[in-house]
Design a protein around this motif. Structure first.
Motif, short mmCIF file in Angstrom:
data_model
loop_
_atom_site.label_atom_id
_atom_site.label_comp_id
_atom_site.label_asym_id
_atom_site.label_seq_id
_atom_site.Cartn_x
_atom_site.Cartn_y
_atom_site.Cartn_z
N GLU A 10 22.73 -17.28 8.54
CA GLU A 10 21.78 -16.21 8.84
C GLU A 10 21.41 -15.50 7.54
N TYR A 11 20.10 -15.32 7.34
CA TYR A 11 19.57 -14.60 6.18
C TYR A 11 18.74 -13.43 6.66
N LYS A 12 18.81 -12.35 5.89
CA LYS A 12 18.03 -11.14 6.20
C LYS A 12 17.12 -10.88 5.01
N ILE A 13 15.82 -10.75 5.28
CA ILE A 13 14.86 -10.47 4.23
C ILE A 13 14.33 -9.06 4.43
N LYS A 14 14.54 -8.22 3.42
CA LYS A 14 14.02 -6.86 3.43
C LYS A 14 12.68 -6.92 2.69
N TYR A 15 11.65 -6.42 3.35
CA TYR A 15 10.33 -6.48 2.74
C TYR A 15 9.55 -5.21 3.03
N ASN A 16 8.55 -4.99 2.22
CA ASN A 16 7.65 -3.86 2.38
C ASN A 16 6.34 -4.41 2.90
N VAL A 17 5.86 -3.86 4.00
CA VAL A 17 4.69 -4.40 4.67
C VAL A 17 3.42 -4.25 3.85
N ASP A 18 3.26 -3.12 3.20
CA ASP A 18 2.00 -2.85 2.51
C ASP A 18 2.24 -1.79 1.44
N VAL A 19 1.40 -1.78 0.42
CA VAL A 19 1.57 -0.78 -0.63
C VAL A 19 1.32 0.63 -0.12
N THR A 20 0.55 0.77 0.95
CA THR A 20 0.25 2.10 1.49
C THR A 20 1.40 2.64 2.34
N THR A 21 2.35 1.78 2.73
CA THR A 21 3.47 2.22 3.56
C THR A 21 4.79 2.00 2.83
N SER A 22 4.88 2.45 1.61
CA SER A 22 6.06 2.19 0.79
C SER A 22 7.33 2.82 1.35
N ALA A 23 7.20 3.82 2.19
CA ALA A 23 8.38 4.46 2.75
C ALA A 23 8.98 3.67 3.90
N MET A 24 8.25 2.71 4.45
CA MET A 24 8.75 1.95 5.60
C MET A 24 9.05 0.52 5.20
N ASN A 25 10.31 0.21 5.05
CA ASN A 25 10.72 -1.17 4.79
C ASN A 25 11.09 -1.81 6.12
N SER A 26 10.90 -3.12 6.20
CA SER A 26 11.20 -3.86 7.42
C SER A 26 12.14 -5.00 7.10
N TYR A 27 12.70 -5.59 8.15
CA TYR A 27 13.61 -6.72 8.01
C TYR A 27 13.17 -7.85 8.92
N HIS A 28 13.30 -9.06 8.43
CA HIS A 28 13.17 -10.27 9.25
C HIS A 28 14.46 -11.05 9.07
N ARG A 48 0.96 -16.64 8.87
CA ARG A 48 0.46 -16.75 10.25
C ARG A 48 -0.04 -15.42 10.77
N ARG A 49 0.61 -14.33 10.36
CA ARG A 49 0.22 -13.00 10.82
C ARG A 49 -0.88 -12.38 9.95
N LYS A 50 -1.29 -13.13 8.90
CA LYS A 50 -2.29 -12.63 7.94
C LYS A 50 -1.86 -11.26 7.40
N ALA A 51 -0.59 -11.19 7.03
CA ALA A 51 0.01 -9.94 6.56
C ALA A 51 0.20 -9.95 5.05
N VAL A 52 0.30 -8.77 4.50
CA VAL A 52 0.56 -8.58 3.07
C VAL A 52 1.92 -7.93 2.95
N GLY A 53 2.73 -8.39 2.01
CA GLY A 53 4.03 -7.76 1.86
C GLY A 53 4.72 -8.19 0.59
N SER A 54 5.72 -7.42 0.21
CA SER A 54 6.54 -7.72 -0.95
C SER A 54 7.99 -7.84 -0.52
N ILE A 55 8.63 -8.90 -0.95
CA ILE A 55 10.04 -9.09 -0.65
C ILE A 55 10.85 -8.20 -1.58
N LEU A 56 11.72 -7.38 -0.99
CA LEU A 56 12.55 -6.48 -1.77
C LEU A 56 13.92 -7.07 -2.06
N CYS A 57 14.50 -7.76 -1.07
CA CYS A 57 15.77 -8.45 -1.30
C CYS A 57 16.01 -9.47 -0.19
#
Length: 88
Positions: A10-28, A48-57
């Motif tokens: 099992e792997y957990k990826i912490k990512y930031n959805v968008d530069v405008t929402t820097s305070a909200m990090n998400s996990y997959h 597939r979701r046509k999303a923008v994001g940056s992987i944090l860890c």
């Protein structure tokens, strides 16, 4: 002869959805053989979701110590840190 399958972890990826929402990090969470494979799965999901994001860890769940271990340094540093998908 029994074939040996690679072990899946099992792997957990912490990512930031968008530069405008820097305070909200998400996990997959992904089941994968390597951290690079988990990142690939994440990139495909974002595409597939046509999303923008940056992987944090990227973290790996170690079943022997029952802890999450940082694997960010072990992934290939190609395009993983920023994932952008335009109307594809």
């Amino acid at each position: 002869m029994k074939s040996i399958e690679p072990r899946v972890f099992e792997y957990k990826i912490k990512y930031n959805v968008d530069v405008t929402t820097s305070a909200m990090n998400s996990y997959h969470y992904y089941m994968a053989c390597t951290a690079d494979q988990a990142v690939y799965f994440h990139e495909e999901t974002m595409k597939r979701r046509k999303a923008v994001g940056s992987i944090l860890c990227v973290e790996w769940y170690n079943p022997w110590s029952n802890r999450w271990e940082d694997q960010s340094d072990s992934i290939k540093q190609t395009k993983h840190l920023t994932t952008r998908h335009e109307n594809n």
